[in-house]
Design an enzyme around this catalytic site. Structure first.
Site, PDB file in Angstrom:
ATOM      1  N   HIS A 173       0.823  -1.203   0.000  1.00 10.03           N
ATOM      2  CA  HIS A 173       0.000   0.000   0.000  1.00 10.03           C
ATOM      3  C   HIS A 173       0.861   1.258   0.000  1.00 10.03           C
ATOM      4  O   HIS A 173       2.082   1.189   0.199  1.00 10.03           O
ATOM      5  CB  HIS A 173      -0.966  -0.007   1.201  1.00 10.03           C
ATOM      6  CG  HIS A 173      -0.279  -0.156   2.529  1.00 10.03           C
ATOM      7  ND1 HIS A 173       0.301  -1.338   2.955  1.00 10.03           N
ATOM      8  CD2 HIS A 173      -0.052   0.732   3.534  1.00 10.03           C
ATOM      9  CE1 HIS A 173       0.835  -1.174   4.148  1.00 10.03           C
ATOM     10  NE2 HIS A 173       0.647   0.085   4.530  1.00 10.03           N
ATOM     11  N   ARG A 210      -4.561  15.230   5.421  1.00  3.88           N
ATOM     12  CA  ARG A 210      -5.008  13.889   5.807  1.00  3.88           C
ATOM     13  C   ARG A 210      -4.308  13.520   7.108  1.00  3.88           C
ATOM     14  O   ARG A 210      -3.100  13.766   7.266  1.00  3.88           O
ATOM     15  CB  ARG A 210      -4.630  12.879   4.712  1.00  3.88           C
ATOM     16  CG  ARG A 210      -4.930  11.438   5.092  1.00  3.88           C
ATOM     17  CD  ARG A 210      -4.533  10.456   3.982  1.00  3.88           C
ATOM     18  NE  ARG A 210      -4.424   9.108   4.506  1.00  3.88           N
ATOM     19  CZ  ARG A 210      -5.417   8.213   4.500  1.00  3.88           C
ATOM     20  NH1 ARG A 210      -6.589   8.517   3.974  1.00  3.88           N
ATOM     21  NH2 ARG A 210      -5.245   7.009   5.004  1.00  3.88           N
TER      22      ARG A 210
END
Ligand code: GA4
Length: 323
Positions: free
Chosen positions: A256, A266
């Site tokens: 990932h 974020r």
């Protein structure tokens, strides 16, 4: 005489912009309040090594309060944050990840979890006490969740005792880590920057919670990248390399990465559940079919961690331990 000086963080050359991948609608959702979710969960670990859990029982207030403390910390003047780092391993880090030259559009706090409550000696001011209690409560809740998920995995695999995986992260000596990541907006980029480069997590299990800002991407079995729709009310679970080994490759450690957003921050909070340092990692005999060969040579977690520290994020670390 040539004097080599470390570049100031602001001068570190930044990772190239990347194009976000398409959203994937097939992320498995495991509702922990539903009986019988263990079969679904095992399938998700086999196919993707990644899934989302809902109805996890962790109060929103507890999550919100750690997120708020993290944001307060990341909003401090740079010089103050840097008093806490740079993270050789633990502490505050900005743009540099690990110690072998990986960089990303990210700042973070990396903390070792021990059996004692977090003391945060690096945070001296009054805010340390609310940060400390938010961290301690969050860590015990999320460790419990990891344990529940690992026990459901054992149920789904039909192996006993059901704490065969969970005991490794619940052990007093477990080598677990909490990472608070802040991916600041990157002004001037309509596209996105690499926030955290592609990798697999070395530990057994990772439990991730982020705010509602997109950025997380995972690979599917065919190697293609897909974006994960954020969901701040849920947790995302990754199978780590150690669990791939314990299951002899039946569960997949998911590759990932995170792309930073052009205009919004974020924030993610990730618990990495690792085994005790001296724990020997090898496929569980209970999970091996007759005549099945182990794909890996036996190694200790300490050995694997040392290997992780020598490698770059994108490296295939498990490759070195394959037979
Ligand atoms: C990835 C998972 C966790 O964030 C972490 C990371 C660690 C670090 O940031 O120091 C590593 C990375 C992670 C794997 C390879 C090595 C070590 C950075 C790096 C280049 C804390 C972990 O345990 O492994």
């Amino acid at each position: 005489m040539v004097v080599l000086t470390k570049p100031a963080l602001g001068q570190v050359s930044l990772p190239r912009p990347q194009k976000p991948s398409p959203y994937f609608s097939g992320i498995p959702v495991i509702d922990l309040s539903e009986p019988g979710s263990e079969a679904l969960l095992v399938r998700a670990c086999e196919e993707l090594g990644f899934f989302k859990v809902t109805n996890h029982g962790i109060p929103v207030e507890l999550i919100a309060s750690l997120e708020e403390e993290a944001m307060k910390f990341f909003a401090l003047p740079q010089a103050e944050k840097e008093r806490v780092g740079p993270a050789t391993l633990f502490g505050y880090g900005s743009r540099t990840i690990g110690s072998n030259g990986d960089i990303g559009w990210v700042e973070y706090l990396l903390m070792q979890i021990t059996s004692k409550p977090m003391s945060l000696p690096f945070l001296m001011d009054a805010s340390a006490s609310s940060f400390r209690s938010a961290l301690n409560e969050y860590i015990s809740a999320v460790r419990k969740l990891a344990c529940e998920v690992l026990e459901l995995m054992a149920d789904g695999l039909k192996i006993e005792p059901r704490n065969v995986f969970s005991k490794l992260v619940m052990d007093e000596e477990s080598d677990s880590v909490l990472r608070l990541n802040h991916y600041p907006p990157c002004p001037g980029f309509n596209g996105t920057m690499t926030g955290f480069g592609e990798h697999t997590d070395p530990q057994i299990i990772s439990v991730l919670r982020s705010n509602n800002i997109a950025g997380l991407e995972i690979t599917l079995r065919d190697g293609s990248w897909v974006s994960v729709l954020p969901d701040q009310a849920s947790f995302f679970i990754n199978v780590g390399d150690s669990l791939q080994v314990l299951t002899n490759g039946r569960f997949r450690s998911v590759r990932h990465r995170v792309l930073a957003n052009g205009s919004k921050s974020r924030v993610s909070m990730v618990y990495f559940g690792g085994p005790p340092s001296g724990e020997r990692l090898a496929p569980l005999p209970l999970l091996m079919a007759e005549g099945e060969q182990s794909l890996y040579r036996e190694f200790t977690w300490c050995e694997y961690k040392r290997c992780a520290c020598r490698t770059m994020l994108a490296d295939n670390r498990l490759g070195q331990f394959e037979k």
